[in-house]
Write a protein that holds these residues in place. Structure first.
Motif, PDB file in Angstrom:
ATOM      1  N   ILE A   7       0.702  -1.361  -0.161  1.00  0.00           N
ATOM      2  CA  ILE A   7       0.085   0.041   0.210  1.00  0.00           C
ATOM      3  C   ILE A   7       0.917   1.563   0.390  1.00  0.00           C
ATOM      4  CG2 ILE A   7      -1.843  -1.109   1.437  1.00  0.00           C
ATOM      5  CD1 ILE A   7      -0.573   1.354   3.496  1.00  0.00           C
ATOM      6  N   HIS A   8       0.207   2.359  -0.416  1.00  0.00           N
ATOM      7  CA  HIS A   8       0.796   3.422  -0.288  1.00  0.00           C
ATOM      8  C   HIS A   8      -0.096   4.706  -0.056  1.00  0.00           C
ATOM      9  CE1 HIS A   8      -0.096   4.345  -4.866  1.00  0.00           C
ATOM     10  NE2 HIS A   8       0.117   5.269  -3.874  1.00  0.00           N
ATOM     11  N   LEU A   9      -0.221   6.001   0.251  1.00  0.00           N
ATOM     12  CA  LEU A   9      -0.918   6.761   0.616  1.00  0.00           C
ATOM     13  C   LEU A   9      -1.021   7.642  -0.369  1.00  0.00           C
ATOM     14  CD1 LEU A   9      -0.569   7.360   4.556  1.00  0.00           C
ATOM     15  CD2 LEU A   9      -2.580   6.014   3.167  1.00  0.00           C
ATOM     16  N   GLU A  10      -1.233   8.709  -0.478  1.00  0.00           N
ATOM     17  CA  GLU A  10      -1.813  10.067  -1.276  1.00  0.00           C
ATOM     18  C   GLU A  10      -2.858  11.055  -0.515  1.00  0.00           C
ATOM     19  OE1 GLU A  10      -3.269   9.401  -5.436  1.00  0.00           O
ATOM     20  OE2 GLU A  10      -1.054   7.640  -5.868  1.00  0.00           O
ATOM     21  N   GLY A  11      -2.359  11.856  -1.659  1.00  0.00           N
ATOM     22  CA  GLY A  11      -3.707  13.303  -1.177  1.00  0.00           C
ATOM     23  C   GLY A  11      -4.612  13.551  -1.539  1.00  0.00           C
ATOM     24  N   PHE A  12      -5.765  13.440  -1.187  1.00  0.00           N
ATOM     25  CA  PHE A  12      -6.932  13.658  -1.636  1.00  0.00           C
ATOM     26  C   PHE A  12      -7.291  14.601  -3.307  1.00  0.00           C
ATOM     27  CE2 PHE A  12     -10.992  15.947  -2.178  1.00  0.00           C
ATOM     28  CZ  PHE A  12     -11.993  14.725  -2.788  1.00  0.00           C
ATOM     29  N   THR A  13      -7.571  14.002  -3.765  1.00  0.00           N
ATOM     30  CA  THR A  13      -8.134  14.360  -5.226  1.00  0.00           C
ATOM     31  C   THR A  13      -9.557  14.059  -5.210  1.00  0.00           C
ATOM     32  OG1 THR A  13      -8.304  14.174  -7.529  1.00  0.00           O
ATOM     33  CG2 THR A  13      -7.584  12.595  -6.460  1.00  0.00           C
ATOM     34  N   GLU A  14     -10.203  15.302  -6.203  1.00  0.00           N
ATOM     35  CA  GLU A  14     -11.722  14.858  -6.516  1.00  0.00           C
ATOM     36  C   GLU A  14     -11.523  13.925  -7.462  1.00  0.00           C
ATOM     37  OE1 GLU A  14     -14.200  16.964  -5.613  1.00  0.00           O
ATOM     38  OE2 GLU A  14     -12.511  17.932  -4.974  1.00  0.00           O
ATOM     39  N   ASN A  15     -10.560  13.628  -8.219  1.00  0.00           N
ATOM     40  CA  ASN A  15     -10.834  11.906  -8.846  1.00  0.00           C
ATOM     41  C   ASN A  15     -11.564  10.842  -8.705  1.00  0.00           C
ATOM     42  OD1 ASN A  15      -9.962  13.905 -10.987  1.00  0.00           O
ATOM     43  ND2 ASN A  15      -8.038  12.651 -11.111  1.00  0.00           N
ATOM     44  N   TRP A  16     -11.299  10.791  -6.726  1.00  0.00           N
ATOM     45  CA  TRP A  16     -12.028   9.714  -6.002  1.00  0.00           C
ATOM     46  C   TRP A  16     -13.522   9.655  -6.572  1.00  0.00           C
ATOM     47  CZ3 TRP A  16      -8.084  10.061  -1.542  1.00  0.00           C
ATOM     48  CH2 TRP A  16      -6.850   9.810  -1.706  1.00  0.00           C
ATOM     49  N   SER A  17     -13.606  10.633  -6.326  1.00  0.00           N
ATOM     50  CA  SER A  17     -15.466  10.703  -6.705  1.00  0.00           C
ATOM     51  C   SER A  17     -16.731  10.644  -8.061  1.00  0.00           C
ATOM     52  CB  SER A  17     -16.348  12.408  -6.116  1.00  0.00           C
ATOM     53  OG  SER A  17     -17.191  12.399  -6.295  1.00  0.00           O
ATOM     54  N   ARG A  18     -15.462  11.081  -9.476  1.00  0.00           N
ATOM     55  CA  ARG A  18     -15.892  10.979 -10.398  1.00  0.00           C
ATOM     56  C   ARG A  18     -15.939   9.448 -10.458  1.00  0.00           C
ATOM     57  NH1 ARG A  18     -12.355  10.449 -13.720  1.00  0.00           N
ATOM     58  NH2 ARG A  18     -11.285  11.395 -13.192  1.00  0.00           N
ATOM     59  N   MET A  19     -14.141   8.742  -9.812  1.00  0.00           N
ATOM     60  CA  MET A  19     -13.671   6.857 -10.417  1.00  0.00           C
ATOM     61  C   MET A  19     -15.466   6.739  -9.633  1.00  0.00           C
ATOM     62  SD  MET A  19     -10.571   7.458  -9.805  1.00  0.00           S
ATOM     63  CE  MET A  19      -9.829   5.786  -9.603  1.00  0.00           C
ATOM     64  N   PHE A  20     -16.149   6.588  -8.031  1.00  0.00           N
ATOM     65  CA  PHE A  20     -16.689   6.259  -8.058  1.00  0.00           C
ATOM     66  C   PHE A  20     -18.018   6.142  -9.011  1.00  0.00           C
ATOM     67  CE2 PHE A  20     -20.244   6.277  -5.486  1.00  0.00           C
ATOM     68  CZ  PHE A  20     -20.848   5.048  -4.942  1.00  0.00           C
ATOM     69  N   THR A  21     -18.530   7.527  -8.539  1.00  0.00           N
ATOM     70  CA  THR A  21     -19.657   7.377  -9.483  1.00  0.00           C
ATOM     71  C   THR A  21     -19.173   6.761 -11.219  1.00  0.00           C
ATOM     72  OG1 THR A  21     -19.721   9.270  -9.062  1.00  0.00           O
ATOM     73  CG2 THR A  21     -21.179   8.748 -10.347  1.00  0.00           C
ATOM     74  N   GLU A  22     -18.354   6.785 -11.589  1.00  0.00           N
ATOM     75  CA  GLU A  22     -18.031   5.569 -13.474  1.00  0.00           C
ATOM     76  C   GLU A  22     -18.755   4.663 -12.104  1.00  0.00           C
ATOM     77  OE1 GLU A  22     -14.780   7.058 -14.544  1.00  0.00           O
ATOM     78  OE2 GLU A  22     -15.555   9.339 -14.632  1.00  0.00           O
ATOM     79  N   GLU A  23     -17.945   4.040 -11.942  1.00  0.00           N
ATOM     80  CA  GLU A  23     -17.630   2.333 -10.867  1.00  0.00           C
ATOM     81  C   GLU A  23     -19.960   1.831 -11.145  1.00  0.00           C
ATOM     82  OE1 GLU A  23     -15.343  -1.482 -10.992  1.00  0.00           O
ATOM     83  OE2 GLU A  23     -15.132   1.046 -12.214  1.00  0.00           O
ATOM     84  N   GLN A  24     -19.720   2.855  -9.905  1.00  0.00           N
ATOM     85  CA  GLN A  24     -20.723   2.770  -9.312  1.00  0.00           C
ATOM     86  C   GLN A  24     -21.761   2.481 -10.398  1.00  0.00           C
ATOM     87  OE1 GLN A  24     -22.954   5.681  -7.812  1.00  0.00           O
ATOM     88  NE2 GLN A  24     -24.627   4.943  -6.557  1.00  0.00           N
ATOM     89  N   GLN A  25     -21.923   3.315 -11.784  1.00  0.00           N
ATOM     90  CA  GLN A  25     -23.016   2.743 -13.435  1.00  0.00           C
ATOM     91  C   GLN A  25     -22.422   2.151 -13.281  1.00  0.00           C
ATOM     92  OE1 GLN A  25     -21.940   6.398 -14.579  1.00  0.00           O
ATOM     93  NE2 GLN A  25     -23.395   7.719 -14.219  1.00  0.00           N
ATOM     94  N   LEU A  26     -21.914   1.551 -13.212  1.00  0.00           N
ATOM     95  CA  LEU A  26     -21.303   0.406 -14.141  1.00  0.00           C
ATOM     96  C   LEU A  26     -21.627  -1.334 -13.834  1.00  0.00           C
ATOM     97  CD1 LEU A  26     -19.697  -2.548 -15.526  1.00  0.00           C
ATOM     98  CD2 LEU A  26     -18.107  -1.964 -14.164  1.00  0.00           C
ATOM     99  N   LEU A  27     -21.690  -1.191 -12.280  1.00  0.00           N
ATOM    100  CA  LEU A  27     -22.405  -1.709 -11.354  1.00  0.00           C
ATOM    101  C   LEU A  27     -23.672  -1.634 -10.681  1.00  0.00           C
ATOM    102  CD1 LEU A  27     -19.723  -1.728  -7.793  1.00  0.00           C
ATOM    103  CD2 LEU A  27     -20.031  -3.579  -9.479  1.00  0.00           C
ATOM    104  N   SER A  28     -24.443  -1.062 -11.142  1.00  0.00           N
ATOM    105  CA  SER A  28     -25.265  -0.400 -10.946  1.00  0.00           C
ATOM    106  C   SER A  28     -26.374  -1.774 -12.423  1.00  0.00           C
ATOM    107  CB  SER A  28     -26.043   0.673 -11.389  1.00  0.00           C
ATOM    108  OG  SER A  28     -25.374   1.460  -9.806  1.00  0.00           O
ATOM    109  N   VAL A  29     -25.723  -1.193 -13.044  1.00  0.00           N
ATOM    110  CA  VAL A  29     -26.183  -2.024 -14.463  1.00  0.00           C
ATOM    111  C   VAL A  29     -26.465  -3.738 -14.816  1.00  0.00           C
ATOM    112  CG1 VAL A  29     -25.147  -2.713 -16.448  1.00  0.00           C
ATOM    113  CG2 VAL A  29     -25.351  -0.158 -16.790  1.00  0.00           C
TER     114      VAL A  29
END
Length: 174
Positions: A7-29
């Protein structure tokens, strides 16, 4: 089957929310008829939080007789199924690549569902806790936690303490 990984750590990025939304859409289908909820939780769901750059997805199943179908549907989305992986009542999946995800299947509105969302919502509302938690995570990595299991074990007690405060806060606000 080895669930441990570097593992490694990174500072927060707004991309994480977008990545979730895109993956949520895939899973929802794949899961729309089989689950009651799909939520972004964990550190990548908290603005300003230092985190492992892996999006945690909470999937709530209302009827446990659906679990076998749900496992197959999540695997169709490219996830590796790793069983309970040390947490009773949770089914754990991971997907690694250019974008990395963990999916956690739990009983909808059960203890694991509720605790994870209460903790997320508490941290979203308490920036001072976000700073403290982020600093704690950086410290344990600096002291040598380089794998998922070691990192998780070292932060367990800290997370339990924050969850206790989160539950008290939630109770006072509902």
């Amino acid at each position: 089957m080895n669930i441990d990984e570097p593992i490694h750590l990174e500072g927060f990025t707004e991309n994480w929310s977008r990545m979730f939304t895109e993956e949520q859409q895939l899973l929802s289908v794949h899961l729309a008829d089989w689950v009651e909820g799909i939520e972004h939780f964990g550190s990548t769901a908290i603005d300003g939080m230092t985190a492992k750059p892996i999006i945690d997805i909470l999937i709530g199943v209302g009827h446990m007789d659906r679990v076998k179908v749900v496992i197959g549907k999540i695997q169709e989305c490219g996830y590796e199924f790793l069983g309970e992986a040390g947490i009773i009542g949770r089914l754990y999946f991971r997907k690694r690549g250019q974008r990395s995800f963990n999916a956690h299947v739990v009983s909808y509105e059960g203890a694991l569902w509720n605790d994870n969302l209460i903790l997320r919502n508490y941290l979203r509302a308490h920036k001072e806790e976000v700073v403290r938690y982020g600093e704690f995570k950086k410290l344990i990595v600096q002291k040598g936690a380089q794998t998922l299991l070691d990192y998780s074990n070292q932060k367990n007690e800290f997370v339990r303490e924050v969850l206790a405060r989160a539950k008290a806060w939630h109770k006072a606000h509902t």
